[in-house]
Design a protein around this motif. Structure first.
Motif, PDB file in Angstrom:
ATOM      1  N   LEU A  78      37.356  30.697  44.617  1.00  0.00           N
ATOM      2  CA  LEU A  78      37.063  32.031  44.118  1.00  0.00           C
ATOM      3  C   LEU A  78      36.295  32.019  42.802  1.00  0.00           C
ATOM      4  O   LEU A  78      35.995  33.088  42.264  1.00  0.00           O
ATOM      5  N   THR A  79      36.018  30.855  42.281  1.00  0.00           N
ATOM      6  CA  THR A  79      35.338  30.773  40.986  1.00  0.00           C
ATOM      7  C   THR A  79      34.208  29.746  41.065  1.00  0.00           C
ATOM      8  O   THR A  79      34.087  28.987  42.027  1.00  0.00           O
ATOM      9  N   PHE A  80      33.377  29.749  40.042  1.00  0.00           N
ATOM     10  CA  PHE A  80      32.339  28.739  39.906  1.00  0.00           C
ATOM     11  C   PHE A  80      32.975  27.434  39.433  1.00  0.00           C
ATOM     12  O   PHE A  80      34.054  27.462  38.827  1.00  0.00           O
ATOM     13  N   PRO A  81      32.372  26.272  39.672  1.00  0.00           N
ATOM     14  CA  PRO A  81      31.057  26.075  40.299  1.00  0.00           C
ATOM     15  C   PRO A  81      31.141  26.193  41.822  1.00  0.00           C
ATOM     16  O   PRO A  81      32.197  25.986  42.410  1.00  0.00           O
ATOM     17  N   GLN A 115      29.745  30.572  49.458  1.00  0.00           N
ATOM     18  CA  GLN A 115      30.283  29.245  49.171  1.00  0.00           C
ATOM     19  C   GLN A 115      30.414  28.422  50.448  1.00  0.00           C
ATOM     20  O   GLN A 115      30.514  28.948  51.558  1.00  0.00           O
ATOM     21  N   GLY A 116      30.452  27.105  50.280  1.00  0.00           N
ATOM     22  CA  GLY A 116      30.706  26.219  51.398  1.00  0.00           C
ATOM     23  C   GLY A 116      32.171  26.252  51.812  1.00  0.00           C
ATOM     24  O   GLY A 116      32.998  26.918  51.180  1.00  0.00           O
ATOM     25  N   GLY A 134      28.693  23.941  47.674  1.00  0.00           N
ATOM     26  CA  GLY A 134      27.872  24.075  48.859  1.00  0.00           C
ATOM     27  C   GLY A 134      27.451  25.517  49.085  1.00  0.00           C
ATOM     28  O   GLY A 134      27.948  26.451  48.435  1.00  0.00           O
ATOM     29  N   VAL A 135      26.553  25.708  50.017  1.00  0.00           N
ATOM     30  CA  VAL A 135      26.049  27.032  50.388  1.00  0.00           C
ATOM     31  C   VAL A 135      26.109  27.145  51.907  1.00  0.00           C
ATOM     32  O   VAL A 135      25.581  26.275  52.616  1.00  0.00           O
ATOM     33  N   SER A 136      26.751  28.191  52.411  1.00  0.00           N
ATOM     34  CA  SER A 136      26.862  28.376  53.859  1.00  0.00           C
ATOM     35  C   SER A 136      27.296  29.801  54.153  1.00  0.00           C
ATOM     36  O   SER A 136      27.553  30.601  53.241  1.00  0.00           O
TER      37      SER A 136
END
Length: 293
Positions: A46-49, A40-41, A52-54
């Motif tokens: 702790l959950t979706f959605p 996660q970014g 970001g991505v990092s």
């Protein structure tokens, strides 16, 4: 026999395939979810959605999680897993060699060893912890007063925790070795002895290469079973914690994806050990085929 081209599958194939797919999803779905959420970014939770991505939470993990020294716990688990693996391999191979001949009391010894598999893990841990606390009482009663201040406890990583883990890993190693030697052809050893080899030379140059892949498998079992063990460690570890125990404690205090990053790292270590073990076993198998006449 493989399915022939154009041959139709039986009516029960697809329902069984769906059940199998659901089973695989049930087994590995939570693991994949943790893997994904650990990337996660900075604003992620702790959950979706996902937000970001990092690699942010892996950097946070490297900085530490509060007062918990993750690095020290990681090294303790690695060290304990390595020692457990070594003891499991050596003792299992020696026991397998010993049980090739009829032993007086061998059946009782075998059932006592395997009995730890059916005992609840927490009960085994409590029993080992109690045993070492009684040992502490005996040692303190024998030590002079001048030495009591420097004495802590016999409970520790390489004493009680090691024994607790071996009660879990050794039975698996023994069962594998018994299965291996049950189908081992002693004619190879007899041929080596006829050619003048000593018992040690026959074992080193004949027996060990033949059972090598199985020995590697025992080592993999020993490490991976020790690496994520919690119940048998909880009451027999003393004043330090392994990584799984720290991870268990963090689940109630850490509320960021750092906990998922830690789970991802520990899982990668497990897969790395299994990959090395499988690769080594395949290499030994190819080497064995090349050496065969």
């Amino acid at each position: 026999m493989s399915q022939r081209i154009g041959e139709q599958r039986s009516p029960g194939f697809w329902p069984l395939a769906i059940v199998f797919a659901l089973f695989v999803l049930f087994m590995y779905g939570p693991m994949l979810t943790i893997f994904v959420l650990s990337f996660q970014g900075p604003e992620g939770g702790l959950t979706f959605p996902m937000r970001g991505v990092s690699l942010h939470w892996f950097y946070k993990l490297a900085e530490g999680l509060g007062t918990v020294d993750i690095g020290a716990a990681f090294l303790r688990s690695l060290m304990l897993g390595g020692v457990v693996m070594l003891f499991t391999v050596v003792l299992s191979v020696l026991a397998g060699l010993a049980f090739r001949k009829k032993l007086s009391g061998g059946n009782a010894l075998f059932f006592i060893t395997v009995a730890s598999l059916i005992m609840p893990s927490i009960i085994v841990s409590l029993g080992i912890g109690l045993q070492f606390r009684l040992l502490d009482s005996g040692i303190k009663a024998l030590l002079p007063e001048s030495m009591l201040e420097n004495y802590g406890t016999a409970l520790g990583l390489m004493t009680s925790a090691l024994g607790a883990h071996l009660t879990w890993t050794l039975p698996f190693g023994l069962l594998i070795m018994f299965a291996v030697f049950n189908r081992f052809n002693p004619a190879y050893e007899e041929a080596a002895r006829d050619l003048g080899a000593t018992p040690w030379q026959a074992f080193r140059h004949v027996v060990l290469p033949l059972i090598g892949p199985s020995v590697v498998g025992i080592g993999m079992f020993g490490f991976t079973l020790s690496w994520d063990e919690i119940a048998r460690t909880s009451q027999a570890i003393g004043d330090v914690n392994t990584l799984p125990l720290e991870l268990q404690g963090l689940t109630s205090t850490v509320t960021t994806p750092s906990i998922y990053a830690l789970g991802t790292v520990t899982t990668i270590v497990s897969f790395a050990v299994m990959g090395v073990a499988v690769g080594l076993a395949l290499w030994l198998g190819k080497r064995q085929k090349k050496a065969a006449p």
